[in-house]
Design an enzyme around this catalytic site. Structure first.
Site, PDB file in Angstrom:
ATOM      1  CG  ASP A  82      -1.983  -1.023   1.246  1.00 20.73           C
ATOM      2  OD1 ASP A  82      -2.230  -1.621   0.189  1.00 20.73           O
ATOM      3  OD2 ASP A  82      -2.583  -1.250   2.323  1.00 20.73           O
TER       4      ASP A  82
HETATM    5  P1  NAP Z   1       0.713  -3.888   3.120  1.00 19.55           P
HETATM    6  O1  NAP Z   1       0.131  -2.935   2.148  1.00 19.55           O
HETATM    7  O2  NAP Z   1      -0.176  -4.470   4.156  1.00 19.55           O
HETATM    8  O3  NAP Z   1       1.425  -5.027   2.245  1.00 19.55           O
HETATM    9  C1  NAP Z   1       2.209  -5.985   2.869  1.00 19.55           C
HETATM   10  C2  NAP Z   1       2.559  -7.011   1.825  1.00 19.55           C
HETATM   11  O4  NAP Z   1       3.456  -7.917   2.451  1.00 19.55           O
HETATM   12  C3  NAP Z   1       1.379  -7.826   1.353  1.00 19.55           C
HETATM   13  O5  NAP Z   1       0.890  -7.370   0.106  1.00 19.55           O
HETATM   14  C4  NAP Z   1       1.917  -9.255   1.311  1.00 19.55           C
HETATM   15  O6  NAP Z   1       1.888  -9.750  -0.022  1.00 19.55           O
HETATM   16  C5  NAP Z   1       3.372  -9.117   1.746  1.00 19.55           C
HETATM   17  N1  NAP Z   1       3.815 -10.207   2.629  1.00 19.55           N
HETATM   18  C6  NAP Z   1       3.165 -10.792   3.652  1.00 19.55           C
HETATM   19  N2  NAP Z   1       3.902 -11.774   4.186  1.00 19.55           N
HETATM   20  C7  NAP Z   1       5.060 -11.806   3.474  1.00 19.55           C
HETATM   21  C8  NAP Z   1       6.228 -12.608   3.537  1.00 19.55           C
HETATM   22  N3  NAP Z   1       6.383 -13.599   4.449  1.00 19.55           N
HETATM   23  N4  NAP Z   1       7.242 -12.358   2.657  1.00 19.55           N
HETATM   24  C9  NAP Z   1       7.111 -11.390   1.725  1.00 19.55           C
HETATM   25  N5  NAP Z   1       6.023 -10.593   1.617  1.00 19.55           N
HETATM   26  C10 NAP Z   1       5.008 -10.805   2.483  1.00 19.55           C
HETATM   27  O7  NAP Z   1       1.945  -3.245   3.925  1.00 19.55           O
HETATM   28  P2  NAP Z   1       2.628  -1.788   3.859  1.00 19.55           P
HETATM   29  O8  NAP Z   1       2.980  -1.417   2.463  1.00 19.55           O
HETATM   30  O9  NAP Z   1       3.662  -1.828   4.940  1.00 19.55           O
HETATM   31  O10 NAP Z   1       1.460  -0.808   4.285  1.00 19.55           O
HETATM   32  C11 NAP Z   1       0.911  -0.799   5.603  1.00 19.55           C
HETATM   33  C12 NAP Z   1      -0.588  -0.838   5.546  1.00 19.55           C
HETATM   34  O11 NAP Z   1      -1.100  -1.088   6.863  1.00 19.55           O
HETATM   35  C13 NAP Z   1      -1.168   0.512   5.082  1.00 19.55           C
HETATM   36  O12 NAP Z   1      -2.361   0.319   4.378  1.00 19.55           O
HETATM   37  C14 NAP Z   1      -1.438   1.185   6.452  1.00 19.55           C
HETATM   38  O13 NAP Z   1      -2.426   2.195   6.366  1.00 19.55           O
HETATM   39  C15 NAP Z   1      -1.942  -0.003   7.256  1.00 19.55           C
HETATM   40  N6  NAP Z   1      -1.821   0.166   8.699  1.00 19.55           N
HETATM   41  C16 NAP Z   1      -0.687   0.659   9.246  1.00 19.55           C
HETATM   42  C17 NAP Z   1      -0.587   0.844  10.622  1.00 19.55           C
HETATM   43  C18 NAP Z   1       0.671   1.434  11.220  1.00 19.55           C
HETATM   44  O14 NAP Z   1       0.576   2.066  12.268  1.00 19.55           O
HETATM   45  N7  NAP Z   1       1.839   1.242  10.602  1.00 19.55           N
HETATM   46  C19 NAP Z   1      -1.662   0.457  11.453  1.00 19.55           C
HETATM   47  C20 NAP Z   1      -2.809  -0.096  10.854  1.00 19.55           C
HETATM   48  C21 NAP Z   1      -2.873  -0.234   9.461  1.00 19.55           C
HETATM   49  P3  NAP Z   1       1.818 -11.329  -0.292  1.00 19.55           P
HETATM   50  O15 NAP Z   1       0.646 -11.816   0.498  1.00 19.55           O
HETATM   51  O16 NAP Z   1       1.692 -11.419  -1.766  1.00 19.55           O
HETATM   52  O17 NAP Z   1       3.114 -11.885   0.207  1.00 19.55           O
END
Ligand code: NAP
Length: 154
Positions: A82
């Site tokens: 994301d």
């Molecule tokens: P993300 O958009 O959730 O994407 C994480 C990616 O990691 C997934 O698409 C997944 O793809 C991949 N993944 C999972 N396990 C894996 C593994 N073992 N090896 C390799 N890849 C793996 O993460 P992000 O880009 O860090 O964004 C964070 C999101 O969380 C945002 O939407 C944010 O708003 C939200 N959020 C953040 C917080 C905070 O405080 N940081 C709190 C709540 C929500 P695959 O399944 O294809 O592997």
């Protein structure tokens, strides 16, 4: 290096640092791009990279690193999704619309390490996966990076 939630899931922070060190020793300028909401809690990436002893001066916050992507040869995205999605800039119907993102799409080449082409937390597709300058490397981040590091050490 662009870490995200998948790096945390895979516990790949140590091997990310190992790869960073190898590249740095080969003369590559290595920086880590930290998005404020990457992962699932504030400061998630900073905590993991600090645990792996990534030098503090290699950690670059989003606002500081974004202007540097157009002059970046390779952005290696490790389990982030994301926080890299350009729909946040352009697609008014996307749940991500308006969220500042890391401008990895402006790098010359983007390497995505994740297990599938599936979505992240927001549940939306990422058009970056389909662009000609993107390479998808499917697999668990720790496994993929360990294999890469082993090859580079040969
Ligand atoms: P993300 O958009 O959730 O994407 C994480 C990616 O990691 C997934 O698409 C997944 O793809 C991949 N993944 C999972 N396990 C894996 C593994 N073992 N090896 C390799 N890849 C793996 O993460 P992000 O880009 O860090 O964004 C964070 C999101 O969380 C945002 O939407 C944010 O708003 C939200 N959020 C953040 C917080 C905070 O405080 N940081 C709190 C709540 C929500 P695959 O399944 O294809 O592997």
């Amino acid at each position: 290096m662009v870490p995200g939630y998948g790096m945390a899931v895979a516990q790949a922070q140590h091997v990310v640092k190992e790869l960073g060190d190898i590249l740095q020793k080969s003369g590559v300028d290595v920086k880590y791009a930290i998005h404020p909401v990457a992962g699932r809690m504030p400061g998630h990436m900073n905590v993991l990279l600090a645990e792996a002893q990534v030098p503090y001066d290699q950690l670059w916050e989003m606002d500081k690193i974004n202007p540097l992507f157009p002059e970046t040869d390779v952005a290696i995205v490790v389990g982030a999704n994301d926080v890299t999605n350009p729909a946040a800039r352009t697609n008014t119907s996307s749940p991500l619309y308006g969220m500042p993102i890391l401008d990895v799409d402006k790098a010359k080449t983007v390497v995505f390490i994740k297990r599938t082409a599936g979505p992240g937390f927001a549940g939306v597709d990422n058009e970056l996966f389909y662009l000609p300058n993107t390479m998808m490397v499917f697999g668990d981040a720790k496994k993929v990076l360990s294999e890469l590091v082993a090859l580079l050490r040969k």
